[in-house]
Write an enzyme that holds these catalytic residues in place. Sequence first.
Site, PDB file in Angstrom:
ATOM      1  N   SER A  84      -6.247  -3.688  -8.703  1.00 41.11           N
ATOM      2  CA  SER A  84      -6.076  -4.060  -7.285  1.00 41.11           C
ATOM      3  C   SER A  84      -7.752  -3.987  -6.627  1.00 41.11           C
ATOM      4  O   SER A  84      -8.327  -4.953  -7.038  1.00 41.11           O
ATOM      5  CB  SER A  84      -5.217  -3.003  -6.574  1.00 41.11           C
ATOM      6  OG  SER A  84      -4.604  -3.539  -5.361  1.00 41.11           O
ATOM      7  N   HIS A 234       3.341  -4.299  -8.501  1.00 42.80           N
ATOM      8  CA  HIS A 234       1.934  -3.895  -8.371  1.00 42.80           C
ATOM      9  C   HIS A 234       1.344  -2.830  -9.308  1.00 42.80           C
ATOM     10  O   HIS A 234       0.354  -3.062  -9.613  1.00 42.80           O
ATOM     11  CB  HIS A 234       1.490  -4.003  -6.829  1.00 42.80           C
ATOM     12  CG  HIS A 234       0.246  -3.945  -6.690  1.00 42.80           C
ATOM     13  ND1 HIS A 234      -0.670  -5.044  -7.040  1.00 42.80           N
ATOM     14  CD2 HIS A 234      -0.855  -3.118  -5.838  1.00 42.80           C
ATOM     15  CE1 HIS A 234      -1.874  -4.652  -6.510  1.00 42.80           C
ATOM     16  NE2 HIS A 234      -1.863  -3.566  -5.856  1.00 42.80           N
TER      17      HIS A 234
END
Length: 253
Positions: A84, A234
């Site tokens: 990320s 994620h």
Amino acid sequence: MKLNYKKVGQGKPLIILHGLFGSADNWLSIAKELEEDYTMYLVDQRNHGDSPHSEEWSYKSMVDDLAAFMTSQGLEAAYIMGHSMGGKTAMNFALKYPNKVQKLIIADIAPRYYPPHHENILAGLNAIDMDHLASRKEADETLAEHIPEMGIRQFLMKSLGRDENRKFVWKINLPVITEKIDNVGAEIESDKSYAGPTLFMRGANSDYIQEKDKEDLEKYFPEYKLITIKNAGHWLHAEQPDAVVETIKAFLG
């Protein structure tokens, strides 16, 4: 800036960068599965974990931090992996210092711009009265008013620590992150590309890397591979750690 880090394992150097609101500890369980083959440096990026706080918070500053860290460790080059926000740092770093990156691994983030989407998290974190906080349970109850997902709250609570007077404090630099949250979504802007081997891992249940992103992946990282981790969102390294470890091993092996 002198970054805090944990050093694990033996072998070729692998630097791992966490995501927003995270810390080096987020990747510790993954690192333990790789420690026989790699010397891993789990780094707290600025304004996170036990690294220093700063008013300056941008990918340029985080890239500079990483370059200084490698120099301090005597590393001319290393494998670089980021998740990320850490993935954005890693991409920017590879484009600026391609000779310092032997192979690149990016976990669930693309080069494009991401609009701010952490409003509930920031509202919950800022709602906690740190001057009068009496317990972690009280902090969780306040967070729950904004963040119903227990897993997300547990992740955020890992950044709740105590100072030398035993007063609760955030390890993250919450004021700066709140003020400059748009910086974390900044797109990659470069006239260069990284020609080394690059692995993008995405969660099958995540929309962070989409089909439309492949044009940018090809533009900046022409030797890229894209692997989708099944039954993962994620936080693919927390949801499917075994699959992530095997994917990393196969790519670096």
